[in-house]
Design an enzyme around this catalytic site. Structure first.
Site, PDB file in Angstrom:
ATOM      1  CG  ASP A  63      -2.155  -0.895   1.014  1.00  0.00           C
ATOM      2  OD1 ASP A  63      -2.302  -1.463  -0.082  1.00  0.00           O
ATOM      3  OD2 ASP A  63      -2.942  -1.029   1.963  1.00  0.00           O
ATOM      4  N   GLY A  64       1.985   1.233   0.723  1.00  0.00           N
ATOM      5  CA  GLY A  64       2.866   2.398   0.758  1.00  0.00           C
ATOM      6  C   GLY A  64       3.418   2.738  -0.607  1.00  0.00           C
ATOM      7  CG  ASN A 137      -4.412   6.129   2.400  1.00  0.00           C
ATOM      8  OD1 ASN A 137      -5.249   5.735   1.609  1.00  0.00           O
ATOM      9  ND2 ASN A 137      -3.692   5.310   3.150  1.00  0.00           N
ATOM     10  CE  LYS A 148       4.967  18.229  25.988  1.00  0.00           C
ATOM     11  NZ  LYS A 148       5.749  19.444  26.359  1.00  0.00           N
ATOM     12  CG  ASP A 167      -3.178  13.072  21.243  1.00  0.00           C
ATOM     13  OD1 ASP A 167      -3.168  13.960  22.120  1.00  0.00           O
ATOM     14  OD2 ASP A 167      -3.004  11.867  21.501  1.00  0.00           O
ATOM     15  CD  GLN A 238       4.312   7.038   1.124  1.00  0.00           C
ATOM     16  OE1 GLN A 238       4.278   7.738   0.118  1.00  0.00           O
ATOM     17  NE2 GLN A 238       4.143   5.725   1.078  1.00  0.00           N
TER      18      GLN A 238
END
Length: 284
Positions: A63-64, A137, A148, A167, A238
């Site tokens: 998928d990447g 995506n 944080k 977050d 990415q």
């Protein structure tokens, strides 16, 4: 009948199997008089050049890899055959043993082509464009280091939607609804729906829930002043950049789409069912 004369294979060079399978693909195309070349990539930062004569791109990896390929070729209007070197993924649903069947069905009928919505992401700083990218995506804004809470203003079609303390925030496509957005509690959308998913990540206020909005919505996320941590933007997990207070991240529908050749052996919901283990039974 779709005529193929020039094919480019973009393969994940870190996987040994991609070298073996790409050689088999080269032989397949050359036996049929089709020009074919292979580009091995080692990083999603690699720059690649796709010849204008190209008729088809094959993504060889996972998928990447197809996320990387989609960002590189979507504006060229090229179909992508995403081949998974494992079994199959959410996006790369064509397994290494099925690629010829999926390709030949596409060439003969063209019916197994899925047109996927993509995002156009821009960052404005002091009224100047400092970053631009595309995503198949999602785009994610969150803390760049130790986790944080960050503070983000959301505007939809120039209407103030609220201040989110969380977050972070994810703006996902239907294709990306099975990724980070799903892990953060967002809904799964059918890949052919034209919509965005706006998902707060672990919001401080429980009433801040995921929102599905039409893909024509103009989304602006502003990094407000007084942050207690460095904030970053990440595209498809990415590509990333550090943000500054006052930056505006603009997310809108891309004019071009990712054209993915799909498997004839399974439907999108079957992939979801197997990946999420929707067996219909209770498992303790």
């Amino acid at each position: 009948m779709i005529r193929l004369e020039d094919v480019v294979i973009i393969a994940n060079g870190s996987k040994n199997e991609s070298h073996v399978l790409s050689s088999s693909m080269l032989q397949y195309f050359r036996e049929r008089g089709i020009r074919c070349s292979v580009i091995f990539t080692m990083s999603t930062d690699d720059e690649i050049c796709i010849p204008y004569s190209t008729d088809l791109v094959i993504s060889l990896g996972g998928d990447g890899t197809v996320l990387y390929v989609a960002r590189k070729v979507h504006d060229l209007g090229l179909p992508i055959l995403p081949v998974n070197l494992g079994t199959f993924g959410y996006i790369t649903e064509v397994s290494k043993d099925e690629w010829q069947e999926a390709l030949e069905h596409y060439v003969s009928t063209g019916s197994n082509l899925s047109r996927r919505l993509m995002l156009k992401i821009s960052v404005n700083r002091n009224r100047k464009r400092v970053f631009s990218s595309y995503a198949l995506n999602e785009a994610t804004i969150n803390a760049s280091g130790i986790s944080k809470v960050v503070k983000l203003e959301l505007h939809l079609d120039n209407v103030y939607a609220g201040l989110f303390k969380a977050d972070g925030m994810i703006i996902a496509t239907p294709t990306g609804s099975t990724g980070y957005s799903l892990a953060a509690g967002g809904p799964i959308l059918s890949s052919d729906i034209s919509a965005f998913i706006i998902t707060p990540i672990c919001p401080f206020t429980l009433s801040n829930r995921p929102l599905v909005t039409g893909s024509d919505t103009y989304c602006v996320i502003r990094v407000v002043e007084g942050q207690r941590t460095q904030v970053a933007l990440t595209v498809d997990g990415q590509s990333s950049m550090l943000l500054q207070e006052g930056d505006e991240i603009i997310v809108e529908k891309s004019r071009s789409k990712a054209l993915l050749i799909t498997s004839q052996k399974r439907k999108y919901i079957e992939v979801i069912r197997e990946k999420l283990n929707w067996s219909g039974e209770f498992h303790a």
